[in-house]
Design a protein around this motif. Sequence first.
Motif, short mmCIF file in Angstrom:
data_model
loop_
_atom_site.label_atom_id
_atom_site.label_comp_id
_atom_site.label_asym_id
_atom_site.label_seq_id
_atom_site.Cartn_x
_atom_site.Cartn_y
_atom_site.Cartn_z
N LEU A 72 5.09 -9.54 -8.16
CA LEU A 72 4.94 -8.79 -7.65
C LEU A 72 6.80 -8.29 -7.30
O LEU A 72 6.49 -7.12 -7.24
CB LEU A 72 4.72 -8.49 -6.52
N LEU A 73 7.49 -8.77 -7.21
CA LEU A 73 8.87 -9.29 -7.14
C LEU A 73 9.20 -7.92 -8.35
O LEU A 73 9.64 -7.04 -8.13
CB LEU A 73 9.20 -9.66 -6.95
N THR A 94 1.57 -4.05 -1.86
CA THR A 94 1.60 -5.48 -1.60
C THR A 94 2.47 -6.19 -1.75
O THR A 94 2.88 -7.25 -2.17
CB THR A 94 0.42 -6.12 -3.55
N PHE A 95 4.21 -5.64 -2.94
CA PHE A 95 5.29 -6.63 -2.35
C PHE A 95 5.92 -6.28 -1.06
O PHE A 95 5.74 -5.82 -0.17
CB PHE A 95 5.60 -5.83 -3.28
N PHE A 109 7.34 -4.12 -8.88
CA PHE A 109 7.30 -3.39 -7.13
C PHE A 109 8.70 -3.23 -6.84
O PHE A 109 9.42 -2.70 -5.52
CB PHE A 109 6.08 -3.50 -6.29
N GLY A 110 9.72 -4.42 -7.24
CA GLY A 110 11.02 -4.99 -6.46
C GLY A 110 11.97 -4.62 -7.16
O GLY A 110 12.52 -3.48 -7.75
N ALA A 164 -0.04 -14.06 -2.50
CA ALA A 164 1.15 -13.55 -2.86
C ALA A 164 2.01 -14.38 -1.89
O ALA A 164 2.35 -15.52 -2.68
CB ALA A 164 1.10 -12.73 -3.63
N PRO A 182 2.16 -18.71 -0.55
CA PRO A 182 2.48 -19.53 -1.37
C PRO A 182 3.60 -19.95 -1.24
O PRO A 182 4.63 -21.03 -1.81
CB PRO A 182 1.59 -19.69 -2.57
N ALA A 183 4.36 -18.79 -1.49
CA ALA A 183 5.58 -18.13 -2.04
C ALA A 183 6.83 -19.10 -0.73
O ALA A 183 8.20 -19.94 -1.98
CB ALA A 183 5.71 -17.10 -2.23
N GLY A 192 6.35 -25.91 -7.95
CA GLY A 192 7.12 -24.64 -6.90
C GLY A 192 6.72 -22.96 -7.55
O GLY A 192 6.47 -22.09 -7.27
N PHE A 194 3.59 -21.78 -7.23
CA PHE A 194 2.93 -21.53 -6.13
C PHE A 194 3.86 -20.18 -5.87
O PHE A 194 3.22 -18.99 -5.21
CB PHE A 194 3.47 -22.44 -5.22
N THR A 195 5.30 -19.72 -6.68
CA THR A 195 5.86 -19.06 -6.08
C THR A 195 5.04 -17.91 -7.55
O THR A 195 5.67 -16.58 -7.62
CB THR A 195 7.24 -18.61 -6.91
N ALA A 196 4.60 -17.72 -7.96
CA ALA A 196 4.13 -16.83 -10.02
C ALA A 196 3.45 -15.51 -9.15
O ALA A 196 4.08 -14.61 -9.47
CB ALA A 196 3.40 -17.69 -11.02
N PRO A 197 2.73 -15.69 -8.64
CA PRO A 197 2.23 -14.32 -8.27
C PRO A 197 3.11 -13.33 -7.73
O PRO A 197 3.10 -12.58 -7.73
CB PRO A 197 0.91 -14.14 -6.64
N TYR A 198 4.16 -13.75 -6.20
CA TYR A 198 4.86 -13.30 -5.36
C TYR A 198 5.62 -12.49 -7.13
O TYR A 198 6.03 -11.80 -6.75
CB TYR A 198 5.53 -14.47 -4.65
#
Lengths: 305, 289
Positions: free
Chosen positions: A31-32, B149-150, A35-36, B90, B93-94, A21, A24-28
Amino acid sequence: MSGKSPALRTSLPQRRLARKGLLFTAPYVVLLLLFGITPAAYGLYQAFIVTKIMGDPEFSLWQNFADVLGDYRLGTSAANVALYMLTWLPALLILVFALALAMDAKRSKFAALTRFLTYVPGAITGSAAALLWLFMFSPTVSPIGPALRALSGTDATFVSDETMPLILAIMGISAGAGGWVVILFGALTGIPSDLIESAQLDGATAWQTVWHVKLPMIRSYVAFVLIVSLANGFQVFVEPTVIRAGAPAHISQTWSVNQLAYVYATGGQLNYGRASALSILLLAVCIGLAVIIIKRTNFYSLEDN
Amino acid sequence: MLRLAGGKIGRNLFFVATIVFFGLPVLWLLLAPTKSNYALSYENPMSFGSLAQFGDTWNNLVTYNDGIIWRWALNSIWYTAVTVGVALAASLPAGYAMAKFRFRFRGTLLFLTLLLMLVPQAALILPMYLEMSTFHLINTPWAVILPLTFYPFGVYMTYLYAKASVPSEIIEAARIDGCGEFGIFRRVFLPLARPVIVMITFFGVVGTWNAFFLPFIMLTDDKLATLQTGLQLLVASTSAVSGGNQSTLPIHAPEVALASVISITPIVLMFLFAQKQLIAGQAQGAVKG
């Protein structure tokens, strides 16, 4: 919800899945964070930095918030936005759900054409939208000129502080409804067909199927539409700015709350702290409402209960 | 109204009214480039001008600044392609993992995703600008591409779809058959998730293509502009919308309308394509509950 028991938590396959889990979430997550969270945290920090007319900026937990809440323009802006939301949101919700359900009831070519045309205005943004809507709301050049004249009684432009809620509601529905119709229609077609069939076999009418099968199945989307629409509505900025560009004498520069924030940040004072403080207050209202909706609709559950 | 929309005639009347409401402004925009600036203001708003006038409008637009409009179009295309590619890699999969795996911080991640969807874009622009300037990326395409990209919306849509329309039994069955987790994601989930993939790709492309404030703030070089910010430059340098007529360039409301039509055409074409894909995906991926 068996996964909540401690015995299962520590079992080997569960731990392996937990690691997957995270993977799978690491790249997101990267980015979060970049840039969030980072820009949001910086904005939050700025809300506590008070810009001084003379001398260095100071840190204060409450000064910017007090200044913003004491600004005489805030009440008017907030009332404008509230009136706009009351005009736009109920109309939008009824229209998008009615359209999606009507399109799902009979998937005809005509329904597909309607869905397509509903979406097209959403592609018109920025300067193009400014040009289009300024012409639309000028009685002498507008295709709906007679209707505008009947409403306002003059040939002068229909644009004013008082008519803005109606204008923005029309712009907002025109540009935004198509996207939601696509999402809701997609959700409706995603309902397993044997569920619908078994309801029909049990003798459910089309209306009973809608109320007792289709609407409950797309309940998460109801919450989703509401939350995103509330946030967008409270933040309304681009449309009044765009309309004002063509009719500056008719519209206040601080018509909406977000425009007031923009005036703080860019106006003569360059007071970014106050702009941030106002954004945070606005966000607090949005989050408060979102939490209520989430709690009411059980939005977060892992499985569908 | 709802009950009326239930019958066939009521439903079709409802559709006709909808088409008029949504179609009228679009039709006006399509007709505008066929008319002169004068005709646009003084003749019947829904009239067709002439093909010759459309040719003049076209020439005025494509000769503006040595045809810089095509450069803007090319910029829009490649910024969008890279942004959406990374965002999908990204987000998919998330969203899947958040719906189907139980792991630490899952709730936090969901909460932050929803929270950041609510944060006003305008509130993040200045901090984002400072962040990009720290990385020396101002006035490069990356200052526009990276922040976009976010894509929390894509993550949420994938999460909702995986939760509601992909039964855990299928994933469990694949697991028992000895399929690895990444294999399940690629060979079981992705084919089933085709409707939502098409959908978030579409909205990702639209969002990036239409992004205005971010490129407006990050890119000051005219040659790096997108179609959206280019249109703004066109309007600003000629006062075509505000009605002033100080400019000697032949850029007026009809030219701006034509530029608008050019900028929305790819989105409209993509919508037609995506609509077919959506229906095709639904037919194939009929999920058994």
